[in-house]
Design a protein around this motif. Structure first.
Motif, short mmCIF file in Angstrom:
data_model
loop_
_atom_site.label_atom_id
_atom_site.label_comp_id
_atom_site.label_asym_id
_atom_site.label_seq_id
_atom_site.Cartn_x
_atom_site.Cartn_y
_atom_site.Cartn_z
N UNK A 35 63.60 41.37 55.64
CA UNK A 35 63.75 41.54 57.08
C UNK A 35 64.16 40.23 57.71
N UNK A 36 63.45 39.81 58.73
CA UNK A 36 63.80 38.56 59.40
C UNK A 36 62.98 37.38 58.89
N UNK A 37 62.31 37.54 57.76
CA UNK A 37 61.48 36.47 57.22
C UNK A 37 62.01 35.99 55.88
N UNK A 38 61.80 34.70 55.59
CA UNK A 38 62.16 34.10 54.31
C UNK A 38 60.92 33.45 53.73
N UNK A 39 60.76 33.59 52.42
CA UNK A 39 59.62 33.03 51.71
C UNK A 39 60.11 32.28 50.49
N UNK A 40 59.65 31.04 50.32
CA UNK A 40 59.98 30.28 49.12
C UNK A 40 59.00 30.65 48.03
N UNK A 41 59.49 30.78 46.81
CA UNK A 41 58.66 31.11 45.65
C UNK A 41 59.05 30.20 44.49
N UNK A 42 58.08 29.97 43.61
CA UNK A 42 58.32 29.12 42.46
C UNK A 42 57.93 29.86 41.18
N UNK A 43 58.56 29.48 40.09
CA UNK A 43 58.26 30.08 38.79
C UNK A 43 56.82 29.80 38.35
N UNK A 44 56.15 28.81 38.96
CA UNK A 44 54.76 28.51 38.60
C UNK A 44 53.76 29.43 39.29
N UNK A 45 54.26 30.27 40.23
CA UNK A 45 53.39 31.20 40.94
C UNK A 45 53.13 30.82 42.38
N UNK A 46 53.55 29.64 42.79
CA UNK A 46 53.37 29.18 44.18
C UNK A 46 54.24 30.02 45.12
N UNK A 47 53.70 30.33 46.30
CA UNK A 47 54.44 31.06 47.34
C UNK A 47 54.17 30.38 48.67
N UNK A 48 55.24 30.14 49.43
CA UNK A 48 55.09 29.50 50.74
C UNK A 48 54.72 30.53 51.79
N UNK A 49 54.48 30.05 52.98
CA UNK A 49 54.28 30.94 54.13
C UNK A 49 55.61 31.59 54.48
N UNK A 50 55.55 32.79 55.04
CA UNK A 50 56.78 33.45 55.50
C UNK A 50 57.31 32.71 56.72
N UNK A 51 58.60 32.50 56.73
CA UNK A 51 59.24 31.76 57.83
C UNK A 51 60.36 32.59 58.44
N UNK A 52 60.55 32.46 59.75
CA UNK A 52 61.72 33.07 60.38
C UNK A 52 62.95 32.21 60.11
N UNK A 53 62.73 30.92 59.90
CA UNK A 53 63.83 29.99 59.64
C UNK A 53 64.05 29.88 58.13
#
Length: 63
Positions: free
Chosen positions: A30-48
């Motif tokens: 949708x209008x959100x972007x999330x960074x993810x890593x192969x180690x399992x880390x996930x960032x907060x959802x961002x509009x930017x």
């Protein structure tokens, strides 16, 4: 010939890999972007999406 010594190439169950490579991606939903890593880390959802990419770069730099 059988040796009593363990095979050094055999992984130890539950042990972390010697060198973990961090590979990040930015997923969009949708209008959100999330960074993810192969180690399992996930960032907060961002509009930017730019902020999500910066989150990913910061995570890789910390490793």
């Amino acid at each position: 010939m059988h040796s009593d010594q363990p095979d050094p190439a055999s992984p130890i169950p539950g042990a972390a890999p010697a060198a973990l490579t961090h590979r990040t991606t930015v997923d969009e939903k949708g209008s959100f972007a999330t960074a993810r890593c192969s180690c399992g880390w996930i960032s907060s959802a961002r509009r930017s999406r730019d902020k999500a990419r910066k989150d990913a770069a910061k995570h890789e730099a910390q490793q």
